[in-house]
Enzyme design. Structure first.
Site, PDB file in Angstrom:
ATOM      1  N   CYS A  48      51.693  33.797  35.122  1.00  0.00           N
ATOM      2  CA  CYS A  48      52.387  33.104  36.209  1.00  0.00           C
ATOM      3  C   CYS A  48      52.087  31.599  36.154  1.00  0.00           C
ATOM      4  O   CYS A  48      51.251  31.139  35.384  1.00  0.00           O
ATOM      5  CB  CYS A  48      51.959  33.677  37.555  1.00  0.00           C
ATOM      6  SG  CYS A  48      50.199  33.474  37.908  1.00  0.00           S
ATOM      7  N   CYS A  87      48.496  30.703  36.772  1.00  0.00           N
ATOM      8  CA  CYS A  87      47.640  31.001  35.623  1.00  0.00           C
ATOM      9  C   CYS A  87      47.662  29.842  34.632  1.00  0.00           C
ATOM     10  O   CYS A  87      46.628  29.449  34.101  1.00  0.00           O
ATOM     11  CB  CYS A  87      48.098  32.286  34.936  1.00  0.00           C
ATOM     12  SG  CYS A  87      48.055  33.722  36.006  1.00  0.00           S
TER      13      CYS A  87
END
Length: 78
Positions: free
Chosen positions: A10, A13
């Site tokens: 994501c 991240c």
């Protein structure tokens, strides 16, 4: 030093991975930074919310993106 960013890939991240790289650069240390997106491996660390940061196989934060200065502190305490 081994640093892992746990998460499914994501945006948060990626942000955490970039912050970890910046912290390592600012501290001028040698570290391997890897991304782990395999959910089985992520769960093996006991992480229930991502992103998470693992330093030398110890989870130091999960569920949020710490600042670069916080990451530097985690690294220095590892």
């Amino acid at each position: 030093m081994e640093i892992k960013v746990l998460g499914p890939g994501c945006k948060k991240c990626g942000t955490l991975a970039e912050a970890a790289k910046k912290a390592v650069e600012e501290l001028a240390i040698e570290a391997n930074i890897t991304k782990v997106d395999d959910m089985v491996k992520i769960l093996s660390y006991g992480v229930m919310s991502t992103p998470a940061l693992v330093i030398n196989e110890k989870v130091v934060v999960s569920g949020k993106v710490p600042s670069v200065s916080e990451i530097k502190e985690f690294i220095q305490n590892a």
